[in-house]
Write a protein that holds these residues in place. Structure first.
Motif, PDB file in Angstrom:
ATOM      1  N   SER A   1       0.826  -1.216   0.000  1.00 43.03           N
ATOM      2  CA  SER A   1       0.000   0.000   0.000  1.00 43.03           C
ATOM      3  C   SER A   1       0.854   1.257   0.000  1.00 43.03           C
ATOM      4  CB  SER A   1      -0.923   0.003   1.222  1.00 43.03           C
ATOM      5  OG  SER A   1      -1.765  -1.132   1.216  1.00 43.03           O
ATOM      6  N   SER A   2       0.272   2.330  -0.537  1.00 40.71           N
ATOM      7  CA  SER A   2       0.952   3.626  -0.580  1.00 40.71           C
ATOM      8  C   SER A   2       1.065   4.210   0.825  1.00 40.71           C
ATOM      9  CB  SER A   2       0.201   4.595  -1.486  1.00 40.71           C
ATOM     10  OG  SER A   2       0.157   4.110  -2.808  1.00 40.71           O
TER      11      SER A   2
ATOM     12  N   THR B   1      10.541   0.994  -5.404  1.00 34.05           N
ATOM     13  CA  THR B   1       9.810   2.019  -4.660  1.00 34.05           C
ATOM     14  C   THR B   1      10.075   3.388  -5.269  1.00 34.05           C
ATOM     15  OG1 THR B   1      10.044   0.737  -2.614  1.00 34.05           O
ATOM     16  CG2 THR B   1       9.465   3.062  -2.385  1.00 34.05           C
TER      17      THR B   1
ATOM     18  N   ILE C   1      -1.208   5.387 -10.919  1.00 36.42           N
ATOM     19  CA  ILE C   1      -1.395   4.592  -9.713  1.00 36.42           C
ATOM     20  C   ILE C   1      -2.559   3.610  -9.888  1.00 36.42           C
ATOM     21  CG2 ILE C   1      -1.960   4.693  -7.258  1.00 36.42           C
ATOM     22  CD1 ILE C   1      -0.629   7.445  -7.182  1.00 36.42           C
TER      23      ILE C   1
ATOM     24  N   ARG D   1      -1.640   1.189 -12.993  1.00 32.95           N
ATOM     25  CA  ARG D   1      -0.310   0.596 -12.951  1.00 32.95           C
ATOM     26  C   ARG D   1       0.362   0.641 -14.319  1.00 32.95           C
ATOM     27  NH1 ARG D   1       1.071   0.863  -7.754  1.00 32.95           N
ATOM     28  NH2 ARG D   1      -0.646   0.154  -6.444  1.00 32.95           N
TER      29      ARG D   1
ATOM     30  N   ARG E   1       5.697   0.736  -5.763  1.00 35.10           N
ATOM     31  CA  ARG E   1       5.063   1.175  -4.521  1.00 35.10           C
ATOM     32  C   ARG E   1       5.419   2.643  -4.343  1.00 35.10           C
ATOM     33  NH1 ARG E   1       6.020  -0.912   1.735  1.00 35.10           N
ATOM     34  NH2 ARG E   1       4.133   0.029   2.588  1.00 35.10           N
ATOM     35  N   ILE E   2       4.421   3.459  -4.080  1.00 30.30           N
ATOM     36  CA  ILE E   2       4.654   4.898  -3.961  1.00 30.30           C
ATOM     37  C   ILE E   2       4.660   5.307  -2.491  1.00 30.30           C
ATOM     38  CG2 ILE E   2       3.718   7.198  -4.410  1.00 30.30           C
ATOM     39  CD1 ILE E   2       2.807   6.278  -7.081  1.00 30.30           C
ATOM     40  N   ILE E   3       5.731   5.999  -2.122  1.00 23.98           N
ATOM     41  CA  ILE E   3       5.820   6.650  -0.819  1.00 23.98           C
ATOM     42  C   ILE E   3       5.942   8.138  -1.087  1.00 23.98           C
ATOM     43  CG2 ILE E   3       7.114   6.870   1.333  1.00 23.98           C
ATOM     44  CD1 ILE E   3       8.200   4.085   0.912  1.00 23.98           C
ATOM     45  N   SER E   4       5.063   8.920  -0.527  1.00 17.29           N
ATOM     46  CA  SER E   4       5.095  10.367  -0.729  1.00 17.29           C
ATOM     47  C   SER E   4       5.369  11.053   0.608  1.00 17.29           C
ATOM     48  CB  SER E   4       3.775  10.868  -1.316  1.00 17.29           C
ATOM     49  OG  SER E   4       2.682  10.472  -0.504  1.00 17.29           O
TER      50      SER E   4
ATOM     51  N   ARG F   1      -5.597   8.318  -2.581  1.00 17.28           N
ATOM     52  CA  ARG F   1      -4.805   7.241  -3.151  1.00 17.28           C
ATOM     53  C   ARG F   1      -3.410   7.170  -2.507  1.00 17.28           C
ATOM     54  NH1 ARG F   1      -6.348   2.723  -5.839  1.00 17.28           N
ATOM     55  NH2 ARG F   1      -8.026   3.175  -7.317  1.00 17.28           N
ATOM     56  N   LEU F   2      -2.841   8.338  -2.231  1.00 15.84           N
ATOM     57  CA  LEU F   2      -1.506   8.389  -1.658  1.00 15.84           C
ATOM     58  C   LEU F   2      -1.503   8.205  -0.145  1.00 15.84           C
ATOM     59  CD1 LEU F   2       0.022  11.415  -3.627  1.00 15.84           C
ATOM     60  CD2 LEU F   2       0.386   8.976  -4.061  1.00 15.84           C
TER      61      LEU F   2
END
Length: 594
Positions: free
Chosen positions: A295-296, A369, A390, A393, A409-412, A434-435
């Protein structure tokens, strides 16, 4: 090549002892050592003087002969201007910068010379600054050698006695380990620092491990973990490997830090998140719990709290740890370039494009990532494309007709209040949700009780190794001043301060309160510069608005005053403990002249 004499000289008869003394002197004083007898035959030496034992040295004979003939000490702080050096035929090839020679005097004759030599600029500076102290050390060794020769005891007994006498006369702690890692010798100073006795320590197994994880530790003092059975302690010093033995020279200062900087019982990957406060401990537990999830994650916190450190810890603990970690600062890349950087482009997509096209950062992070720092600064036009990437994909490079599948995998991360941005129409609400699947909040440094001292020592260790200087200690007074400060720039500000202190502290001394900038001595506590709103106690709206207005006023005044002093934006940002991109936003926000 000169031939060795047929019969050994008096000093040659105790060469093993002299070799031990030479090695010890060289390590303690960080200079080169050479010992010759009265016939100018080399008995022992270090560095460039560690060969041709039993033969006459190829250079420096004029200075050595002068010490033997006059039977007096000789100090040459600059060989270029010494009359004896000017007469030397090897002068143009000589690398010796400075010289101290002390005669080894027996009754009615000179047995030889023990000399200290500087062969580089750093050694030259040390010899010039500490000549008197170095002469005293060498006098002591000279007397011990004479006493050793005159003794009727067996040679090994003599060597051990002289060795222990020299150890006990030293002001710094010394531990010698044999090939099996057992304590072979230890002096009283070390016993005092270890709170041990000769009987309890001699012959006992002792492990000394450098705290640094680098393969090659920098020169100078560094921190070491000393393990004795179930006991562990942190000591500062130098670990030297001499043959199969280990010699540990303790620094004159030892920091009163009870706990190791590397937290026990934590998996590798999270050790850079230094701290043991309740707030940071809670964050670590949460990181370990969510790291394996696909998960983000959105990391929230003020500027300088270490949001990227948290993001990298999540990546290292995840199943993608051996895959790419791609970081991009959305505020640092111009808006017109951000799209092509993120999504890439194909051949001929626009004027100036690379001939073969270019993969974007999202594609580069495939099966790994993607870390989007300062996500709040992403333009609205790109937010829609990111949302699509996102959800589906897949990414569509600029100028392409077909999308490219990606698994990321997104980390913001952000220091801004995105909910307020959503209300103002600056950030898409659907992208936010989403983030922000797993929100993580990094606590500011002022809320991490007890972590400042740990971080201080961590950065002292890090910067002293990186710069290549001796590890300095820090006084209790200085630590207390640091703990009273509010740290508007958080961990980044602390790291910058420590790097400054490591550069200015005189070698061999500790960091005390006098070295800290004036800001840390004022009784007025600094107001933190932060765009991410702090937690507030529930109260009247008017009071909150009034406090916010005061904060903005102070913030504007600080930036305005800094702009009047200098045009260097990077310097201003470092002084205020914020990023350069953040500084530009605030200049624009307050309508200041950049």
């Amino acid at each position: 090549m000169d031939e060795a004499p047929s019969l050994p000289s008096g000093l040659m008869a105790i060469q093993p002892t002299i070799l031990n003394f030479s090695s010890l002197l060289a390590n303690v004083l960080e200079m080169e050592v050479e010992v010759v007898d009265r016939h100018l035959i080399r008995i022992a030496g270090t560095g460039p003087y560690s060969y041709r034992f039993g033969h006459s040295p190829e250079s420096n004979n004029h200075l050595l002969r002068n010490v033997i003939e006059t039977q007096k000490e000789m100090v040459v702080v600059d060989s270029r201007y010494n009359p004896l050096c000017k007469a030397c035929q090897h002068r143009q090839f000589c690398k010796e910068r400075a010289f101290i020679g002390v005669p080894i005097l027996a009754p009615h004759r000179c047995l030889g010379v023990i000399s200290l030599i500087a062969v580089n600029n750093e050694q030259h500076r040390k010899l010039s600054d500490n000549a008197d102290m170095f002469v005293q050390y060498m006098r002591h060794v000279s007397r011990l050698l004479v006493a050793n020769l005159a003794s009727a005891q067996p040679r090994q007994t003599q060597s051990d006695a002289v060795w222990h006498t020299l150890l006990d006369s030293m002001d710094q702690g010394v531990i010698l380990l044999d090939r099996d890692g057992k304590v072979k010798a230890v002096n009283d100073r070390a016993l005092s620092q270890l709170d041990a006795t000769h009987e309890s320590l001699t012959g006992r197994s002792l492990a000394i491990e450098p705290l640094t994880r680098q393969r090659k530790a920098a020169h100078g003092h560094t921190q070491h973990r000393v393990i004795m059975g179930d006991q562990q302690m942190l000591l500062t010093g130098q670990l030297h490997h001499i043959g199969q033995q280990k010699l540990f020279l303790m620094a004159f200062h030892q920091d009163a830090l009870a706990a190791s900087l590397l937290t026990e019982n934590e998996p590798p990957g999270i050790e850079r998140l230094v701290g043991k406060s309740k707030a940071i401990h809670k964050l670590k537990r949460l990181i370990m719990r969510i790291a394996s999830s696909p998960s983000s994650v959105m990391i929230l916190g003020e500027s300088g709290t270490g949001k990227e450190v948290v993001a990298r810890a999540i990546h290292r603990l995840s199943k993608r740890h051996d895959r790419p970690f791609v970081a991009i600062n959305c505020a640092a890349i111009p808006e017109n370039l951000l799209e092509s950087e993120l999504f890439g482009y194909v051949k001929g997509a626009f004027t100036g494009a690379a001939p073969g096209g270019r993969a974007g950062l999202i594609q580069s992070a495939n099966v790994g990532t993607l870390f989007l720092d300062e996500i709040g600064d992403m333009p609205l036009s790109l937010q829609a494309r990111l949302l699509r990437a996102i959800e589906n994909r897949e990414v569509l490079p600029v100028g392409a007709s077909r999308p490219v599948s990606v698994d990321i995998r997104i980390i913001s991360a952000t220091h801004q209040n995105l909910r307020q941005f959503i209300e103002e129409g600056k950030f898409r609400e659907d992208l936010y949700y989403r983030l922000n699947v797993i929100p993580l909040e990094v606590p500011p440094l002022r809320d991490r009780e007890g972590d400042i001292e740990l971080l201080m020592h961590y950065f002292l260790n890090h910067h002293s190794q990186r710069i290549g200087c001796a590890y300095p200690g820090i006084s209790r007074e200085a630590i207390e001043l640091l703990q009273r400060y509010l740290w508007p720039g958080n961990v980044r500000e602390l790291s910058n301060l420590v790097e400054y202190l490591v550069n200015i502290v005189p070698e061999g001394e500790i960091i005390d309160g006098a070295l800290l900038p004036p800001l840390f001595h004022t009784t007025i506590r600094s107001v933190p510069l932060m765009a991410y709103p702090p937690k507030t106690v529930c109260g009247p709206v008017e009071k909150e608005e009034e406090e916010g207005a005061k904060l903005k006023s102070v913030e504007k005044s600080l930036i305005e005053e800094a702009l009047q002093r200098t045009r260097n934006k990077k310097q201003i940002a470092e002084e205020l403990g914020i990023g350069v991109a953040t500084l530009y936003r605030k200049i624009k926000k307050y309508g200041l002249q950049a």
